[in-house]
Design an enzyme around this catalytic site. Structure first.
Site, PDB file in Angstrom:
ATOM      1  N   PRO A   1     -35.153 -17.556  39.697  1.00  0.00           N
ATOM      2  CA  PRO A   1     -34.129 -16.689  39.114  1.00  0.00           C
ATOM      3  C   PRO A   1     -32.827 -17.452  38.900  1.00  0.00           C
ATOM      4  O   PRO A   1     -32.324 -18.088  39.826  1.00  0.00           O
ATOM      5  CB  PRO A   1     -33.964 -15.579  40.153  1.00  0.00           C
ATOM      6  CG  PRO A   1     -34.451 -16.185  41.436  1.00  0.00           C
ATOM      7  CD  PRO A   1     -35.521 -17.154  41.063  1.00  0.00           C
TER       8      PRO A   1
ATOM      9  N   CYS B   1     -29.011 -16.923  37.214  1.00  0.00           N
ATOM     10  CA  CYS B   1     -28.029 -16.045  36.581  1.00  0.00           C
ATOM     11  C   CYS B   1     -27.555 -16.637  35.255  1.00  0.00           C
ATOM     12  O   CYS B   1     -27.220 -17.822  35.180  1.00  0.00           O
ATOM     13  CB  CYS B   1     -26.844 -15.814  37.513  1.00  0.00           C
ATOM     14  SG  CYS B   1     -27.234 -14.790  38.947  1.00  0.00           S
TER      15      CYS B   1
ATOM     16  N   GLN C   1     -35.766 -10.449  40.644  1.00  0.00           N
ATOM     17  CA  GLN C   1     -35.041 -10.580  41.902  1.00  0.00           C
ATOM     18  C   GLN C   1     -33.999  -9.473  41.976  1.00  0.00           C
ATOM     19  O   GLN C   1     -33.171  -9.325  41.082  1.00  0.00           O
ATOM     20  CB  GLN C   1     -34.355 -11.944  42.004  1.00  0.00           C
ATOM     21  CG  GLN C   1     -33.675 -12.185  43.351  1.00  0.00           C
ATOM     22  CD  GLN C   1     -32.908 -13.491  43.389  1.00  0.00           C
ATOM     23  OE1 GLN C   1     -31.872 -13.629  42.730  1.00  0.00           O
ATOM     24  NE2 GLN C   1     -33.405 -14.449  44.145  1.00  0.00           N
TER      25      GLN C   1
ATOM     26  N   TYR D   1     -24.937 -13.950  49.540  1.00  0.00           N
ATOM     27  CA  TYR D   1     -24.803 -12.591  49.039  1.00  0.00           C
ATOM     28  C   TYR D   1     -25.045 -11.588  50.166  1.00  0.00           C
ATOM     29  O   TYR D   1     -25.231 -11.964  51.323  1.00  0.00           O
ATOM     30  CB  TYR D   1     -25.713 -12.392  47.827  1.00  0.00           C
ATOM     31  CG  TYR D   1     -25.330 -13.331  46.701  1.00  0.00           C
ATOM     32  CD1 TYR D   1     -24.023 -13.334  46.204  1.00  0.00           C
ATOM     33  CD2 TYR D   1     -26.240 -14.233  46.163  1.00  0.00           C
ATOM     34  CE1 TYR D   1     -23.638 -14.217  45.199  1.00  0.00           C
ATOM     35  CE2 TYR D   1     -25.870 -15.117  45.161  1.00  0.00           C
ATOM     36  CZ  TYR D   1     -24.567 -15.106  44.675  1.00  0.00           C
ATOM     37  OH  TYR D   1     -24.182 -15.971  43.695  1.00  0.00           O
TER      38      TYR D   1
ATOM     39  N   ARG E   1     -36.099 -14.142  49.125  1.00  0.00           N
ATOM     40  CA  ARG E   1     -35.420 -15.442  49.104  1.00  0.00           C
ATOM     41  C   ARG E   1     -34.461 -15.521  50.278  1.00  0.00           C
ATOM     42  O   ARG E   1     -33.601 -14.659  50.446  1.00  0.00           O
ATOM     43  CB  ARG E   1     -34.661 -15.663  47.802  1.00  0.00           C
ATOM     44  CG  ARG E   1     -33.724 -16.885  47.876  1.00  0.00           C
ATOM     45  CD  ARG E   1     -33.291 -17.427  46.538  1.00  0.00           C
ATOM     46  NE  ARG E   1     -34.316 -18.288  45.978  1.00  0.00           N
ATOM     47  CZ  ARG E   1     -34.113 -19.107  44.927  1.00  0.00           C
ATOM     48  NH1 ARG E   1     -32.933 -19.157  44.334  1.00  0.00           N
ATOM     49  NH2 ARG E   1     -35.097 -19.855  44.463  1.00  0.00           N
TER      50      ARG E   1
ATOM     51  N   ARG F   1     -33.166 -25.758  37.231  1.00  0.00           N
ATOM     52  CA  ARG F   1     -32.488 -26.597  36.241  1.00  0.00           C
ATOM     53  C   ARG F   1     -33.466 -27.395  35.376  1.00  0.00           C
ATOM     54  O   ARG F   1     -33.221 -27.595  34.185  1.00  0.00           O
ATOM     55  CB  ARG F   1     -31.504 -27.546  36.942  1.00  0.00           C
ATOM     56  CG  ARG F   1     -30.287 -26.841  37.527  1.00  0.00           C
ATOM     57  CD  ARG F   1     -29.419 -27.797  38.310  1.00  0.00           C
ATOM     58  NE  ARG F   1     -28.195 -27.170  38.806  1.00  0.00           N
ATOM     59  CZ  ARG F   1     -28.103 -26.474  39.921  1.00  0.00           C
ATOM     60  NH1 ARG F   1     -29.177 -26.309  40.685  1.00  0.00           N
ATOM     61  NH2 ARG F   1     -26.964 -25.927  40.301  1.00  0.00           N
TER      62      ARG F   1
END
Length: 360
Positions: free
Chosen positions: A24, A26, A100, A182, A230, A324
């Site tokens: 995932p 963003c 996610q 988070y 995760r 990436r």
């Protein structure tokens, strides 16, 4: 020896055609949390590129759970409807559509990365943020209000409702985001959780809210579909969350019905990152897999087919998730298959391009 990277993996009732997942990532490209054509093309191209699983970026379970005003969300049926074509297209390419679910907590109401990551004031679309404790991530981020037990229960309910919406639109995997600083990670880590009630202090107290989320989502999510989590396996700092605690949490989550732990690390406070080098987080996936007896995914600077294959051959993980590298090359799985002398499963529309040059 056959390639493990291209050996199917089965978790509950879902079969992944290979062990390559799109992590995932963003995109910070939404208006009011709604997925757009950008997301369809971004995620769809990775499905066309041969990944076995394509995971939608962190999707906020409430408007207040976003990282930035440009974040993706799934807090209403309208948000789910905007994601439905993506799930359908990914599945049509033979990949498993996944999502996610996330809540940013004290890392919310901030600018998108290319604007500088400052707090967003209310007049520019910002909102009040809440966290386990009234401690800001840093001087540039918003000061959160301390969550009440009622706030915690609302977040648990929001995650469960988001899981139900995810199923309704055809997602086959839900991942709960409990890493990268988070909200759920904020409860886990002593560096961010300074509560003295039933949700802070001891290990048992700090894992209480995350385990409530797991239990609620597992009940809302069909039993035949896998549930991922995760984790930031370590904070990289003394006195923080560490791998031993991750192992114990993984054991408890497995007992509640979690099927795989996606093993990342860091980001709970400024400077809480390890020394990034190829495969630097793989040992976390290895240790949690062995000691908690649960499937894991390895992530972090995995860029080569032989590197990914070696991780699986050594039994360090059950899947590899790329981020990436798949931004640089959406067709990395097709190239990796050629390099490992496996059938790539090219889309029939692209067969005219298949040749020995695919290995280069």
């Amino acid at each position: 020896m056959p390639s493990l990277l291209f050996t199917p993996l089965r978790l509950r009732g879902v079969s992944f055609k290979n062990r390559i997942g799109v992590a995932p990532m963003c995109q910070y490209s939404c208006h009011d949390g709604l997925a757009s054509n950008w997301h369809l093309v971004h995620l769809g191209s990775r499905a066309v590129g041969g990944a076995g699983m394509v995971m939608v970026e962190a999707s906020a379970v409430s408007a207040a759970g976003r990282i930035s005003p440009a974040d993706l969300g799934i807090w209403s049926d309208a948000h789910a409807a905007a994601l439905a074509p993506i799930a359908q297209f990914v599945a049509e390419q033979g990949a498993v559509p996944a999502i996610q679910l996330a809540h940013a907590g004290r890392k919310g109401s901030t600018q998108v990365p290319w604007q500088g990551r400052q707090a967003v004031p209310s007049e520019q679309g910002g909102w009040p943020v809440r966290a386990p404790s009234a401690v800001a991530f840093n001087d540039a981020y918003p000061l959160p209000g301390e969550m009440t037990e009622s706030n915690i229960t609302q977040v648990v309910d929001d995650f469960a409702a988001a899981a139900q919406r995810s199923r309704a639109i055809g997602m086959q995997v839900v991942e709960l985001h409990m890493g990268h600083g988070y909200l759920m990670h904020q409860f886990l880590s002593p560096l961010s959780n300074q509560r003295t009630d039933a949700y802070g202090g001891s290990f048992d107290a700090r894992v209480r809210a995350p385990l409530r989320v797991v239990a609620a989502v597992r009940e809302a999510w069909p039993q035949e579909l896998p549930l991922f989590v995760r984790l930031s396996a370590t904070d990289w700092l003394e006195g923080g969350w560490d791998v031993a605690q991750s192992v114990e949490l993984a054991r408890r989550m497995k007992a509640l019905g979690v099927d795989l732990v996606d093993c990342s690390s860091g980001s709970i406070v400024p400077g809480s990152q390890g020394q990034a080098e190829p495969g630097y987080q793989v040992p976390f996936a290895d240790q949690i897999r062995r000691e908690a007896d649960i499937a894991t995914a390895a992530v972090g600077l995995i860029t080569r087919a032989d590197q990914a294959e070696a991780i699986l051959q050594r039994g360090q993980a059950d899947m590899v998730l790329l981020a990436r590298e798949l931004l640089r090359d959406p067709y990395w799985p097709l190239r990796a298959a050629a390099q490992l002398d496996e059938e790539a499963g090219w889309p029939v529309q692209y067969l005219r391009a298949v040749s020995a040059t695919a290995k280069s």
